[in-house]
Scaffold this active site. Sequence first.
Site, PDB file in Angstrom:
ATOM      1  CB  SER A 106     -50.458-117.100 -20.310  1.00  0.00           C
ATOM      2  OG  SER A 106     -49.113-116.844 -20.619  1.00  0.00           O
ATOM      3  CG  ASP A 245     -47.026-113.799 -22.492  1.00  0.00           C
ATOM      4  OD1 ASP A 245     -46.484-112.923 -21.803  1.00  0.00           O
ATOM      5  OD2 ASP A 245     -47.337-114.923 -22.044  1.00  0.00           O
ATOM      6  CG  ASP A 247     -49.308-113.721 -18.275  1.00  0.00           C
ATOM      7  OD1 ASP A 247     -48.667-113.911 -19.331  1.00  0.00           O
ATOM      8  OD2 ASP A 247     -49.272-114.503 -17.311  1.00  0.00           O
ATOM      9  CG  ASP A 249     -45.719-115.229 -18.074  1.00  0.00           C
ATOM     10  OD1 ASP A 249     -45.914-115.122 -19.311  1.00  0.00           O
ATOM     11  OD2 ASP A 249     -46.145-116.192 -17.406  1.00  0.00           O
TER      12      ASP A 249
END
Length: 447
Positions: A106, A245, A247, A249
């Site tokens: 992440s 960010d 990834d 999400d």
Amino acid sequence: MTRKYFGTDGVRGKVGDAPITPDFVMRLGHAAGKVLAHGARTGQGKPTVLIGKDTRISGYMLEAALEAGFTSAGVHVLLTGPLPTPGIAYLTRALRLSAGVVISASHNPYYDNGIKFFSASGDKLPDAVEAAIEAALDEPMVCAPSDDLGRARRIDDAAGRYIEFCKSTFPYEQDLHGLKLVVDCAHGAAYHIAPPVFHELGADVVAIGNQPNGRNINAGYGATAPEKLIEAVKANGADLGLAFDGDADRLQVVDADGRLYNGDELLYLIVRDRQAAGQAVPGAVGTLMTNMAVELALKREGVDFVRAKVGDRYVLEELNKRKWTLGGEGSGHLLCLDRHSTGDGIVSALQVLGALRRSGKTLAQLLDGVKLFPQTLINVRVQKGFDWQTHAGLQAARAAVEPELEGRGRVLIRASGTEPVVRVMVEAEQAEMAERAARKLADALGA
């Protein structure tokens, strides 16, 4: 139940250190294959999982390890290459697969990585299923007979499918023509996804943080480092900036004046937009850290507000329990379950843009009813094992402070999970009030 490997968002750590090693990840894939895939309904004829990743250099190594683990358990594997986490959730459900797996840490630096799973329905796994995978990890890894081994192949249309899904969550009667956007992809998984989504809807897109090299993910760009985005919005005369960010999400938004809006404010905006469109919104879910100003503003609009533990998985659990659809965190994890089964930065951005288009107003105008309360945070170092919950002095100070804050602020005290520190947070309408109350509480702890 204490979990050995799984944290609040899968298995995560520094690459090369346990558990993020090739041998462990292979065993994790094998164990997950036994628990998640066998017996699961799938449109592929045989248990099949989808594996995606972000842009970290270690993703190649861990992808190969997972592939070996799953196929050795007799499970087919489909590989997408770099794709946002919510894209894996969507495609797992759309392709009728047994499970989805994401290789990502992440918003963490490139030298960290992690593994997280989605069920066949595109939801994050409940604690009980993660516990079952951990139990399977303790069993010997027995390779399936040669006739039963799984196969692996890459799918070439994953990005295009996900782009079309994202666009489908934006009102068909609207477009983004005449809007100039700066889109910061954090050199992460959205680098080839987010810019086309907004461009194809008509926006003039300036992309930054879109040149991943395996080692620059989240480095000075993205939702956790918005300074470059603020600069780019001003330099390009853009209407808005959107930051994701690594990834993709989570979402942060910057307006034309360079003002940054966090997830708390954006949650309020999306709730109000749903109401303006005539939809009933009985309640919304935040976390223990959600600014009290948002809670009070929502309640003024007749929307109930519930706080979950910190972490989007807990927000999701609370939403499902109450059959509500909207929730989020200040960090930018926003859940719009009427659009997607999980938090999705790109889909969330489209909900914000839809609200702006529908209202004809600016972000500042739409959020005029929310003035975030100032917060004061004091970290008090304590002895290891210190029980702050039974500390008489702290309880007395809290009993004196909370009546003064009633309806105008709140106190949150919690222990750090990583160091011998008690965190004292107070938020109030006035900064001086928050500072005074926080200092009184910290002094009672011996700060």
